[in-house]
Design a protein around this motif. Structure first.
Motif, short mmCIF file in Angstrom:
data_model
loop_
_atom_site.label_atom_id
_atom_site.label_comp_id
_atom_site.label_asym_id
_atom_site.label_seq_id
_atom_site.Cartn_x
_atom_site.Cartn_y
_atom_site.Cartn_z
N TRP A 102 0.81 -1.22 0.00
CA TRP A 102 0.00 0.00 0.00
C TRP A 102 0.85 1.27 0.00
O TRP A 102 0.47 2.27 -0.62
N MET A 140 -5.35 -3.00 -5.38
CA MET A 140 -5.01 -3.88 -4.26
C MET A 140 -3.50 -4.00 -4.16
O MET A 140 -2.79 -3.96 -5.16
N ASN A 155 -0.58 -7.21 -5.83
CA ASN A 155 -1.44 -7.23 -7.01
C ASN A 155 -1.04 -8.26 -8.05
O ASN A 155 -1.86 -8.62 -8.89
N LEU A 165 -11.44 -9.34 -0.25
CA LEU A 165 -10.75 -8.05 -0.34
C LEU A 165 -11.61 -7.01 -1.08
O LEU A 165 -11.67 -5.84 -0.69
N GLY A 176 -12.88 -3.50 0.36
CA GLY A 176 -12.68 -2.24 -0.33
C GLY A 176 -13.98 -1.50 -0.55
O GLY A 176 -14.06 -0.27 -0.38
N THR A 184 -4.69 -9.15 -8.59
CA THR A 184 -5.54 -9.25 -7.41
C THR A 184 -6.72 -8.29 -7.51
O THR A 184 -7.78 -8.55 -6.93
N HIS A 185 -6.55 -7.20 -8.26
CA HIS A 185 -7.67 -6.25 -8.41
C HIS A 185 -8.65 -6.67 -9.52
O HIS A 185 -9.38 -5.83 -10.04
N TYR A 195 -16.45 -0.84 -5.20
CA TYR A 195 -15.11 -0.45 -4.76
C TYR A 195 -14.52 0.61 -5.68
O TYR A 195 -13.98 1.62 -5.22
#
Length: 400
Positions: free
Chosen positions: A92, A124, A127, A139, A143, A181-182, A194
């Protein structure tokens, strides 16, 4: 796009090393051919061409900025108005825009008023770590509930502080695939909520003028990308990452396939949005000059807000020596090109009809690569040497 060059940052070259580079510059000025005494191939004649704003992904760190001037020189002074980079999706703190990472890009953007900074933003962390669907679903729901808001607020504040509040943000790109991951597939409704939450959070930061680019990969992929569309209120541009794949697919098939190039421009028009091509280039079909010619013509016709070719092997044309025929087409079409006024992003619900333009006829003669940056040595020195010299950006290392 599943195959992507590692985006580990490149360190800056120490300033004192530039002095020692001058002697080497004369030897390496025009690349390996010139060093061996071979004459340089003639460049295409620049013409009164104009077209959509364009650039290239050349590296995600300072090298990417440094190489833009050399690419412009190779293209006969064509104006690269678009700088394109990616935020690392490992943690992050990097998605927030870690201190020092975006500064060089912001400096490039602010030097000319008509430049455009395009920034791919992961939704994310971890990722590209092949997180499973069950965890991705959880997740996405976290979000959507606001757990990650502070990270995107921090990014927005960072961009405003760097005086690039009009950055184009390619948020959650290629969400219709399985790489990131997103991705959208495990829970499209949570993904859309999100996305909308991220946009609302970033737009609430004082001074921002961001534009948000929804950019799936071409075709159906894991899920139809239309199922992931978060709505006209939060999308400013409908983009598409479109590489020359799968193997054996013609350009006409890429246009006509479900969720392909034609479906993309039709969808954008129906929603009153302009299009973009944040990633495009060669891939499964090798050095495909026909694809290169047709894709450039397609973009001339449909007037995207911007396009940026992915310029490393196997996709690229300048930093990759594997595609000489496609390289010749790309250089011939864009040589000496200047930009038209950037398309205006319409209000939600508006509809515009693109005006087709006939693409220039490309040359098929291969041109040698010239990945070097012009050196300003003064009129007398340049007269004595018989012209300008340029310093190869990677003369000190073959690693790119």
């Amino acid at each position: 796009m599943a195959v992507r060059q590692s985006r580990a940052r490149s360190g800056r070259r120490p300033a004192h090393a530039a002095v020692a580079a001058i002697a080497a510059a004369a030897f390496l000025a025009a690349g390996p051919g010139a060093a061996a005494g071979e004459p340089a191939a003639p460049a295409p004649e620049p013409g009164p061409k104009a077209g959509p704003a364009f650039g290239a992904y050349l590296d995600y760190g300072p090298r990417g900025v440094a190489r833009m001037a050399a690419l412009s020189h190779w293209l006969g002074g064509a104006e690269l108005r678009v700088g394109h980079t990616y935020l690392p999706g490992d943690r992050w703190s990097n998605i927030e825009g870690a201190p020092g990472f975006l500064d060089v890009w912001a400096d490039w953007r602010t030097r000319k008023a008509d430049r455009m900074l395009v920034l791919n933003v992961p939704m994310m962390e971890r990722n590209e770590e092949h997180v499973g669907d069950d965890e991705v679903r959880e997740l996405l729901r976290q979000g959507a509930a606001g757990r990650f808001d502070q990270h995107f607020r921090a990014l927005a504040e960072r961009l405003v502080a760097l005086k690039v509040p009009d950055t184009v943000l390619v948020l959650g790109w290629e969400m219709n695939g399985t790489t990131y991951t997103h991705r959208c597939g495990p829970d499209p409704e949570a993904w859309k909520t999100y996305w909308n939450r991220i946009v609302t959070t970033m737009r609430a930061v004082p001074g921002q003028k961001f534009r948000f680019d929804f950019a799936p990969s071409r075709g159906r992929d894991a899920v139809p990308w239309t199922q992931c569309y978060p709505g006209d209120a939060t999308v400013d541009i409908v983009g598409m990452d479109s590489y020359d794949q799968p193997r054996g697919m013609t350009f006409d098939e890429q246009v006509k396939e479900p969720y392909g190039l034609q479906a993309h421009v039709d969808f954008a028009k129906a929603h009153g949005k302009p299009v973009s091509y944040p990633e495009w280039g060669l891939f499964r079909n090798g050095d495909n000059a026909a694809y290169m010619r047709r894709m450039l013509a397609w973009m001339d016709e449909h007037k995207p807000v911007y396009n940026t070719v992915t310029d490393y092997c196997p996709h690229g044309v300048w930093q990759c020596d594997d595609n000489p025929r496609s390289t010749a087409v790309y250089r011939s079409v864009l040589f000496g090109r200047t930009e038209e006024t950037e398309p205006t992003v319409p209000e939600p619900g508006a509809s515009t009809t693109p005006t087709p333009t006939a693409p220039p006829v490309p040359s098929t003669a291969p041109e040698p690569p010239a990945d070097c940056s012009p050196l300003e040595l003064g009129d007398w020195v340049e007269h004595w040497l018989g012209g300008k010299l340029c310093l190869r950006l990677d003369w000190y290392s073959r690693e790119r």
